[in-house]
Design a protein around this motif. Structure first.
Motif, PDB file in Angstrom:
ATOM      1  N   PRO A 184      13.564 -54.237  15.677  1.00  0.00           N
ATOM      2  CA  PRO A 184      12.656 -53.190  16.166  1.00  0.00           C
ATOM      3  C   PRO A 184      11.356 -53.185  15.385  1.00  0.00           C
ATOM      4  O   PRO A 184      11.318 -53.517  14.200  1.00  0.00           O
ATOM      5  N   GLU A 234       6.770 -52.167  16.208  1.00  0.00           N
ATOM      6  CA  GLU A 234       5.757 -51.288  16.776  1.00  0.00           C
ATOM      7  C   GLU A 234       6.055 -50.936  18.222  1.00  0.00           C
ATOM      8  O   GLU A 234       5.846 -49.794  18.655  1.00  0.00           O
ATOM      9  N   GLU A 256       8.915 -50.629  19.821  1.00  0.00           N
ATOM     10  CA  GLU A 256       9.964 -49.621  19.902  1.00  0.00           C
ATOM     11  C   GLU A 256       9.472 -48.258  19.418  1.00  0.00           C
ATOM     12  O   GLU A 256       9.812 -47.217  19.987  1.00  0.00           O
ATOM     13  N   ARG A 257       8.652 -48.271  18.374  1.00  0.00           N
ATOM     14  CA  ARG A 257       8.117 -47.005  17.841  1.00  0.00           C
ATOM     15  C   ARG A 257       7.231 -46.310  18.867  1.00  0.00           C
ATOM     16  O   ARG A 257       7.365 -45.101  19.097  1.00  0.00           O
ATOM     17  N   LEU A 258       6.351 -47.062  19.512  1.00  0.00           N
ATOM     18  CA  LEU A 258       5.437 -46.462  20.484  1.00  0.00           C
ATOM     19  C   LEU A 258       6.185 -45.968  21.724  1.00  0.00           C
ATOM     20  O   LEU A 258       5.844 -44.922  22.282  1.00  0.00           O
ATOM     21  N   ALA A 276       9.272 -44.896  21.764  1.00  0.00           N
ATOM     22  CA  ALA A 276       9.985 -43.679  21.350  1.00  0.00           C
ATOM     23  C   ALA A 276       9.021 -42.502  21.251  1.00  0.00           C
ATOM     24  O   ALA A 276       9.353 -41.376  21.638  1.00  0.00           O
ATOM     25  N   GLU A 277       7.816 -42.750  20.734  1.00  0.00           N
ATOM     26  CA  GLU A 277       6.824 -41.673  20.640  1.00  0.00           C
ATOM     27  C   GLU A 277       6.422 -41.157  22.015  1.00  0.00           C
ATOM     28  O   GLU A 277       6.047 -39.993  22.166  1.00  0.00           O
ATOM     29  N   HIS A 289      17.525 -51.155  22.560  1.00  0.00           N
ATOM     30  CA  HIS A 289      17.174 -52.395  21.875  1.00  0.00           C
ATOM     31  C   HIS A 289      18.333 -53.382  21.952  1.00  0.00           C
ATOM     32  O   HIS A 289      19.381 -53.169  21.356  1.00  0.00           O
TER      33      HIS A 289
END
Length: 248
Positions: free
Chosen positions: A19, A21, A23-25, A27-28, A35
């Protein structure tokens, strides 16, 4: 997570080895990120011997070009002690990794994360200079070929291998039950085909035309292509695609 988030309640598959950037974006933006890593990164078939030979003679090299953070990881330490060698990277994530390891800015990072845009950004006066391209074993040859066409003396070196990871039955079911899959590279699309087959979620989003072309070439149906060829652009394309899909 607020119900007003654009991807609230939507499940989006990502397939990178770990995971990051993307995955982070997602989720945000409210997504439930599914994943399912479909590739594993391993050393080059020769154990990195050819790459090490090149890194030992960097005084004779003008440029080192990397196309992924894995390539950056394998050349960064050596480049740190050769500040006169110019660097180029496809993608901000790759550039950030290279900058972290070398302690200096990357000389060329295109605004759009494609090999074609990197070629356009390379200086014309570099013709005749030696450029090492540190890449995966299954890398598209277009970058090396393009640099040669610009007049660079290219040495393409396999820095690492990408191996297909076969998901278990539970992961496969979760991937196919998702609302969308986001492909950030052509190798990700090929890994999907190899590991799962031609079946996909109803929405398939590619980061750019090169990735879309690779996906279609291996028999996958691409429903949307990001206008901005970056991780942020890919997320925006997923948001737009699922918004339209919800309305339909």
């Amino acid at each position: 997570m607020s119900r007003d988030a654009p991807l609230h309640g939507r499940r989006v598959v990502t397939t990178r080895d770990e995971p990051g950037e993307l995955e982070r974006l997602l989720a945000e933006a409210g997504a439930t990120v599914v994943h399912v890593p479909l590739i594993e990164i391993a050393d080059a078939p020769d154990g990195g011997a050819e790459l090490q030979k090149v890194l030992c003679v960097l005084d004779d090299v003008d440029w080192v070009v990397v196309t992924s953070q894995h390539g950056a990881t394998r050349v960064g330490e050596a480049l740190a002690s050769h500040p006169n060698v110019h660097t180029a990277a496809v993608g901000t994530r790759t550039a950030a990794q290279l900058e972290l390891l070398t302690g200096r800015p990357v000389d060329v990072t295109p605004a759009r994360q494609t090999a074609a845009d990197l070629l356009e950004a390379m200086p014309a006066e570099g013709a005749g200079q030696i450029a090492v391209v540190a890449q995966a074993d299954r890398a598209d040859p277009a970058l090396a070929v393009g640099l040669s066409a610009l007049g660079y003396r290219v040495r393409a070196v396999t820095a690492y291998r990408t191996l297909v990871r076969a998901p278990g039955a539970e992961d496969r079911a979760a991937a196919l039950a998702a609302d969308a899959v986001a492909f950030a590279s052509g190798s990700a699309a090929q890994a999907w085909k190899d590991a799962i087959g031609s079946e996909t979620p109803p929405v398939v989003v590619a980061i750019g035309p090169t990735t879309a072309g690779a996906a279609r070439a291996c028999g996958l149906t691409v429903t949307h292509v990001a206008e901005q060829h970056s991780v942020g652009g890919l997320v925006e394309a997923v948001i737009d695609a699922l918004s339209a899909h919800r309305r339909n």
